[in-house]
Scaffold this motif. Structure first.
Motif, short mmCIF file in Angstrom:
data_model
loop_
_atom_site.label_atom_id
_atom_site.label_comp_id
_atom_site.label_asym_id
_atom_site.label_seq_id
_atom_site.Cartn_x
_atom_site.Cartn_y
_atom_site.Cartn_z
N THR A 77 0.85 -1.18 0.00
CA THR A 77 0.00 0.00 0.00
C THR A 77 0.89 1.23 0.00
OG1 THR A 77 -1.76 -1.11 1.22
CG2 THR A 77 -1.74 1.30 1.28
N VAL A 78 0.68 2.13 -0.95
CA VAL A 78 1.42 3.39 -1.01
C VAL A 78 0.42 4.53 -0.91
CG1 VAL A 78 3.01 4.85 -2.31
CG2 VAL A 78 3.22 2.35 -2.45
N PHE A 79 0.58 5.35 0.11
CA PHE A 79 -0.28 6.51 0.33
C PHE A 79 0.61 7.74 0.23
CE2 PHE A 79 -2.71 9.34 3.33
CZ PHE A 79 -3.88 9.42 2.57
N LEU A 80 0.47 8.50 -0.86
CA LEU A 80 1.39 9.61 -1.10
C LEU A 80 0.65 10.92 -1.29
CD1 LEU A 80 1.71 10.52 -4.41
CD2 LEU A 80 2.47 8.16 -4.50
N SER A 81 1.21 11.97 -0.76
CA SER A 81 0.62 13.29 -0.93
C SER A 81 1.37 14.04 -2.02
CB SER A 81 0.69 14.09 0.38
OG SER A 81 2.01 14.56 0.61
N THR A 82 0.63 14.86 -2.75
CA THR A 82 1.22 15.69 -3.79
C THR A 82 0.20 16.74 -4.20
OG1 THR A 82 2.28 15.70 -5.98
CG2 THR A 82 0.44 14.20 -5.68
N HIS A 83 0.67 17.80 -4.86
CA HIS A 83 -0.25 18.75 -5.48
C HIS A 83 0.06 18.85 -6.97
CE1 HIS A 83 3.26 21.14 -4.09
NE2 HIS A 83 3.12 21.74 -5.25
N ILE A 84 0.84 17.88 -7.48
CA ILE A 84 1.23 17.86 -8.89
C ILE A 84 0.39 16.82 -9.62
CG2 ILE A 84 3.13 17.56 -10.50
CD1 ILE A 84 5.04 18.19 -8.17
N MET A 85 -0.47 17.29 -10.51
CA MET A 85 -1.41 16.39 -11.19
C MET A 85 -0.71 15.33 -12.02
SD MET A 85 -4.26 17.52 -10.14
CE MET A 85 -3.36 17.96 -8.66
N GLN A 86 0.42 15.68 -12.65
CA GLN A 86 1.12 14.73 -13.49
C GLN A 86 1.61 13.52 -12.69
OE1 GLN A 86 1.55 17.97 -13.37
NE2 GLN A 86 2.09 18.87 -15.35
N GLU A 87 1.98 13.76 -11.43
CA GLU A 87 2.44 12.67 -10.58
C GLU A 87 1.32 11.68 -10.31
OE1 GLU A 87 5.84 12.57 -9.78
OE2 GLU A 87 5.51 14.07 -11.32
N VAL A 88 0.13 12.21 -10.11
CA VAL A 88 -1.03 11.35 -9.86
C VAL A 88 -1.33 10.50 -11.08
CG1 VAL A 88 -3.48 11.35 -9.30
CG2 VAL A 88 -1.97 13.02 -8.23
N GLU A 89 -1.35 11.13 -12.25
CA GLU A 89 -1.63 10.41 -13.50
C GLU A 89 -0.59 9.31 -13.73
OE1 GLU A 89 -4.07 10.51 -15.49
OE2 GLU A 89 -5.00 12.48 -15.48
N ALA A 90 0.66 9.59 -13.38
CA ALA A 90 1.74 8.66 -13.68
C ALA A 90 1.81 7.49 -12.70
CB ALA A 90 3.08 9.40 -13.67
N MET A 91 1.34 7.68 -11.45
CA MET A 91 1.59 6.67 -10.43
C MET A 91 0.36 6.05 -9.78
SD MET A 91 4.87 8.15 -8.29
CE MET A 91 4.15 9.75 -7.93
N CYS A 92 -0.71 6.79 -9.66
CA CYS A 92 -1.76 6.40 -8.72
C CYS A 92 -2.90 5.59 -9.34
CB CYS A 92 -2.35 7.65 -8.05
SG CYS A 92 -1.13 8.57 -7.11
N ASP A 93 -3.50 4.74 -8.50
CA ASP A 93 -4.70 4.00 -8.88
C ASP A 93 -5.96 4.78 -8.50
OD1 ASP A 93 -3.09 1.65 -9.53
OD2 ASP A 93 -2.87 1.39 -7.37
N ARG A 94 -5.82 5.63 -7.50
CA ARG A 94 -6.98 6.30 -6.91
C ARG A 94 -6.55 7.66 -6.38
NH1 ARG A 94 -8.91 3.86 -1.45
NH2 ARG A 94 -10.11 5.56 -0.54
N VAL A 95 -7.51 8.58 -6.30
CA VAL A 95 -7.23 9.94 -5.87
C VAL A 95 -8.20 10.33 -4.75
CG1 VAL A 95 -7.21 12.37 -6.55
CG2 VAL A 95 -6.38 10.63 -8.14
N ILE A 96 -7.64 10.87 -3.67
CA ILE A 96 -8.44 11.50 -2.63
C ILE A 96 -8.04 12.97 -2.60
CG2 ILE A 96 -8.97 11.60 -0.16
CD1 ILE A 96 -8.24 8.63 0.01
#
Length: 297
Positions: free
Chosen positions: A180-199
């Motif tokens: 499980t990886v829970f990561l914070s960011t405010h960079i949208m590209q990082e979310v698109e590149a890495m994440c399965d889900r967004v909160i």
């Protein structure tokens, strides 16, 4: 459930940093915790890693309550804070050995983690001699040293150059296949590149909780193109699946398409057919950025 947050509230005096926040994260899953600066991201992560106590509500990590089972939570979580705390005068292996002793980890694990995080070429150096990217790798190596089920990463890609970004993204994606990886960011590209889900959190409250696939449904796409001559909007509107065209500056146009298909090839063909030169051609996903902007503005 790897992370279970129920009605968490955190106040500092009269200010509410978190207000009745609830969510769950399963294993394996990479979840992006998004929000503008000051939204409450770091506060939530500090509560999950037992550095802060909530004012109200409850949370557990790997089945351990973050208040009554602090030691068990700390032993089962890998944490990389936003400001990566490292002993700059220590050598990479020396630093990892120091932390391995704390966690009572076998020495052989150190070499495995050095290889996994790509630290082998720099492992003989002092941490103070490393670039920002390699220091982040050391922080990740330390977080992974005791083989935790949950990784909590606060702004793990801040300040990295493009090459370092790709390396760290790939590393996190590899880790997320098993943990499980829970990561914070405010960079949208990082979310698109890495994440399965967004909160998404704003002013201490959850304003969205969606999978990337849900966000991509009905997705729009924006192509930014710069020609060497001005082009009438009417001609660009004839491109397939065009929703709108905006001349943003001089010969630069933002073309919005009502599809998630990569439409840059169509723009390139348009330029070729009309004997235009393309000076820049970039694509951005409008859906996640628009959603973030709408929910946090």
């Amino acid at each position: 459930m790897s992370i279970d947050v129920s009605n968490i509230t955190k106040t500092y005096g009269e200010q509410k940093a978190l207000n009745d926040v609830s969510f769950k994260v399963s294993n394996p899953e990479i979840v992006g915790f998004l929000g503008p600066n000051g939204a409450g991201k770091s506060t939530m992560m500090k509560i999950l890693t037992t550095y802060l106590n909530a004012s109200d509500g409850s949370a557990s990590v790997n089945g351990f309550d973050v208040v009554s089972k602090k030691k068990e939570v700390q032993q089962s979580v890998g944490y990389l804070p936003e400001h990566n705390p490292l002993y700059l005068d220590m050598y990479v292996r020396e630093y990892l050995q120091f932390n391995a002793n704390v966690y009572k980890v076998e020495k052989s694990r150190i070499e495995d983690i050095i290889e996994l995080t790509g630290l082998t070429p720099e492992a003989h150096k002092k941490i103070g001699q490393l670039s920002k990217g390699y220091r982040q790798r050391v922080g990740l190596a330390n977080a992974l040293l005791h083989d935790p089920e949950v990784l909590i990463l606060d702004e793990p890609t801040t300040g990295l150059d493009p090459n370092q970004l790709v390396d760290i993204r790939n590393l996190i994606k590899t880790i997320g296949k098993e943990k499980t990886v829970f990561l914070s960011t405010h960079i949208m590209q990082e979310v698109e590149a890495m994440c399965d889900r967004v909160i998404i959190i704003n002013k201490g409250e959850i304003v969205a909780d969606k999978t990337l696939s849900d966000l991509r449904q009905g997705q729009e796409q924006v192509v930014i193109v710069e020609f060497d001559y001005r082009v009438e909007d009417a001609f660009l509107l004839k491109l397939p699946k065009v929703k709108s065209v905006k001349n943003t500056q001089d010969f630069i146009y933002e073309i919005t398409f009502s599809t998630d298909e990569d439409m840059r090839s169509h723009v390139f063909d348009f330029a070729h057919d009309n004997e235009l030169k393309i000076l820049q051609l970039n694509q951005k996903n409008a859906s996640l950025e628009s959603l973030f902007r709408d929910l946090t503005s």
